[in-house]
Design an enzyme around this catalytic site. Structure first.
Site, PDB file in Angstrom:
ATOM      1  N   TYR A 270       0.869  -1.183   0.000  1.00 33.56           N
ATOM      2  CA  TYR A 270       0.000   0.000   0.000  1.00 33.56           C
ATOM      3  C   TYR A 270       0.904   1.231   0.000  1.00 33.56           C
ATOM      4  O   TYR A 270       1.649   1.463   0.950  1.00 33.56           O
ATOM      5  CB  TYR A 270      -0.897   0.010   1.236  1.00 33.56           C
ATOM      6  CG  TYR A 270      -2.026   1.023   1.179  1.00 33.56           C
ATOM      7  CD1 TYR A 270      -3.279   0.662   0.709  1.00 33.56           C
ATOM      8  CD2 TYR A 270      -1.836   2.340   1.592  1.00 33.56           C
ATOM      9  CE1 TYR A 270      -4.326   1.582   0.660  1.00 33.56           C
ATOM     10  CE2 TYR A 270      -2.864   3.260   1.539  1.00 33.56           C
ATOM     11  CZ  TYR A 270      -4.114   2.885   1.069  1.00 33.56           C
ATOM     12  OH  TYR A 270      -5.132   3.801   1.011  1.00 33.56           O
ATOM     13  N   TYR A 362     -10.520  -1.875   6.325  1.00 30.17           N
ATOM     14  CA  TYR A 362      -9.979  -0.533   6.477  1.00 30.17           C
ATOM     15  C   TYR A 362      -9.690  -0.183   7.930  1.00 30.17           C
ATOM     16  O   TYR A 362      -8.878   0.692   8.212  1.00 30.17           O
ATOM     17  CB  TYR A 362     -10.943   0.496   5.885  1.00 30.17           C
ATOM     18  CG  TYR A 362     -11.004   0.509   4.375  1.00 30.17           C
ATOM     19  CD1 TYR A 362     -10.237  -0.371   3.621  1.00 30.17           C
ATOM     20  CD2 TYR A 362     -11.826   1.399   3.700  1.00 30.17           C
ATOM     21  CE1 TYR A 362     -10.296  -0.358   2.240  1.00 30.17           C
ATOM     22  CE2 TYR A 362     -11.890   1.421   2.313  1.00 30.17           C
ATOM     23  CZ  TYR A 362     -11.126   0.538   1.582  1.00 30.17           C
ATOM     24  OH  TYR A 362     -11.185   0.563   0.210  1.00 30.17           O
TER      25      TYR A 362
END
Length: 401
Positions: A270, A362
């Site tokens: 990420y 998340y």
């Protein structure tokens, strides 16, 4: 010397040259090719005196140069196939719950149908260009594909592909490490993880063997070991071909794997802009109003920095949330041992089949969980809008944050 990249596409520049009768070798317009014709896409269809004609958009020519051509003049079977598929797709769409009957022998197309076909053709070209751009910019071997069979949405207009962190001014994501392990065959007693006080994260099959929450210390650019070292996994980039696709349930873009992924395998990193937490709070208010979620807190040791993948990122920018995800977040340290600035890696939590969507939770980010209880002590400016979750999992919590 400096330059400003041209935002116009090659075809647009060629159109301008042909319109003004100019030549330019750098974009492929010479005296010989000034009047050359290649079908870019088909715009419309009609039948006159028993003959079928297609309205042709010529590649590198303005739309004012479109011409009607008989089918026998067109040596582009794939473009004809795309045209017919788009036409049938439009005609087959349900209206008030009833599908329209597809007629293959119409003499002319309604303007709405022709307009849809042109939009689909332009979208197909735009997505192809985007796919080529993504694969030019990536630094790993695996391919990136792009697919939209749901709507007319094209590539995002304000997204820039990067392979590693893009630090904001004043933030150093490399702390100047100058030493590495001396192992001839990692792992050894003095290998990087043990020097940091942790065990090697990978087994002999290069699969993750540590529990979530523990850090990964990989060998760095100063280590004696070579590129085949079993402690070099995340730094090599994703080994799987992935597809950015348009979801059909209102979640925008998503990512699916095109290959089977085994349990505890590294899938992707990420990445995005590294900003301060103060700047992240300011951007977070804006993103909440837009319904976007791209802020990833780097809270392994502190909450000083955040990764923002809204404008700059890689394939992970498009990975959707799930309350029952198949990816897990791990903190990784390679050429930077600053505990405030770990790299973020996503590993599979189970076997993932080819064609299956990739997701992560998340709330693994370590962001503030703004439930009704935790939000009570925040000032009005700090209270965040809650985003409804559409993951569809049996254990869905109802909200992304």
């Amino acid at each position: 010397a400096w330059y400003v990249p041209c935002l116009a596409s090659l075809e647009t520049l060629q159109e301008l040259c042909r319109k003004e009768n100019l030549t330019c070798k750098s974009i492929g317009i010479t005296n010989r090719s000034l009047k050359s014709y290649e079908v870019e896409y088909l715009c419309d269809y009609k039948v006159e005196e028993g003959k079928a004609y297609y309205l042709v958009k010529w590649k590198g020519w303005p739309e004012s140069s479109n011409t009607w051509e008989p089918r026998k003049h067109l040596n582009c079977p794939l473009l004809v196939q795309n045209f017919l598929r788009d036409k049938n797709e439009y005609l087959s769409r349900g209206r008030e719950g009833k599908a329209m009957k597809v007629r293959n022998h119409v003499k002319t197309l309604k303007p709405a149908i022709a307009d849809y076909i042109v939009k689909k053709a332009k979208q197909r070209i735009a997505l192809q260009r985007w796919k080529e751009e993504l694969n030019r910019k990536k630094n790993h071997r695996a391919m990136i594909l792009v697919e939209n069979t749901v709507d007319l949405e094209g590539p995002p207009l304000d997204f820039y592909y990067i392979n590693e962190y893009k630090p904001a001014p004043g933030i150093n994501v490399l702390n100047g490490i100058t030493t590495g392990c001396e192992c001839a065959d990692c792992p050894a007693e003095k290998c990087c993880p043990k020097e940091a006080g942790f065990i090697l994260a990978y087994n002999k099959r290069k699969k993750l063997k540590i529990q979530p929450g523990l850090p990964i210390y990989e060998c760095n650019s100063y280590c004696r070991c070579g590129p085949d070292c079993p402690n070099r996994i995340v730094q090599k980039g994703t080994p799987y071909s992935l597809c950015i696709f348009r979801t059909n349930n209102g979640r925008g873009w998503g990512v699916k794997t095109l290959q089977k992924i085994k349990t505890n395998s590294f899938v992707m990193e990420y990445v995005g802009e590294v900003i301060t937490s103060e700047e992240a709070e300011r951007r977070g208010q804006l993103y909440d109003n837009q319904g976007n979620t791209y802020l990833f807190d780097l809270d392994y040791d502190s909450d000083e920095f955040t990764v923002d993948a809204a404008r700059y990122g890689n394939v992970s920018h498009f990975v959707n949330h799930s309350c029952d995800p198949n990816l897990q977040v791990f903190n990784v340290f390679i050429d930077n041992l600053d505990l405030r600035l770990p790299r973020i890696a996503l590993f599979s939590t189970r076997t993932i089949k080819a064609g299956e969507e990739l997701t992560f939770d998340y709330q693994m980010k370590g962001s503030i969980d703004l439930t009704s209880d935790s939000a009570e002590g925040l000032s009005p400016s700090k209270k965040r809008i809650r985003t409804v979750c559409k993951c569809g999992a049996m254990c869905c919590r109802g909200y992304l944050n």
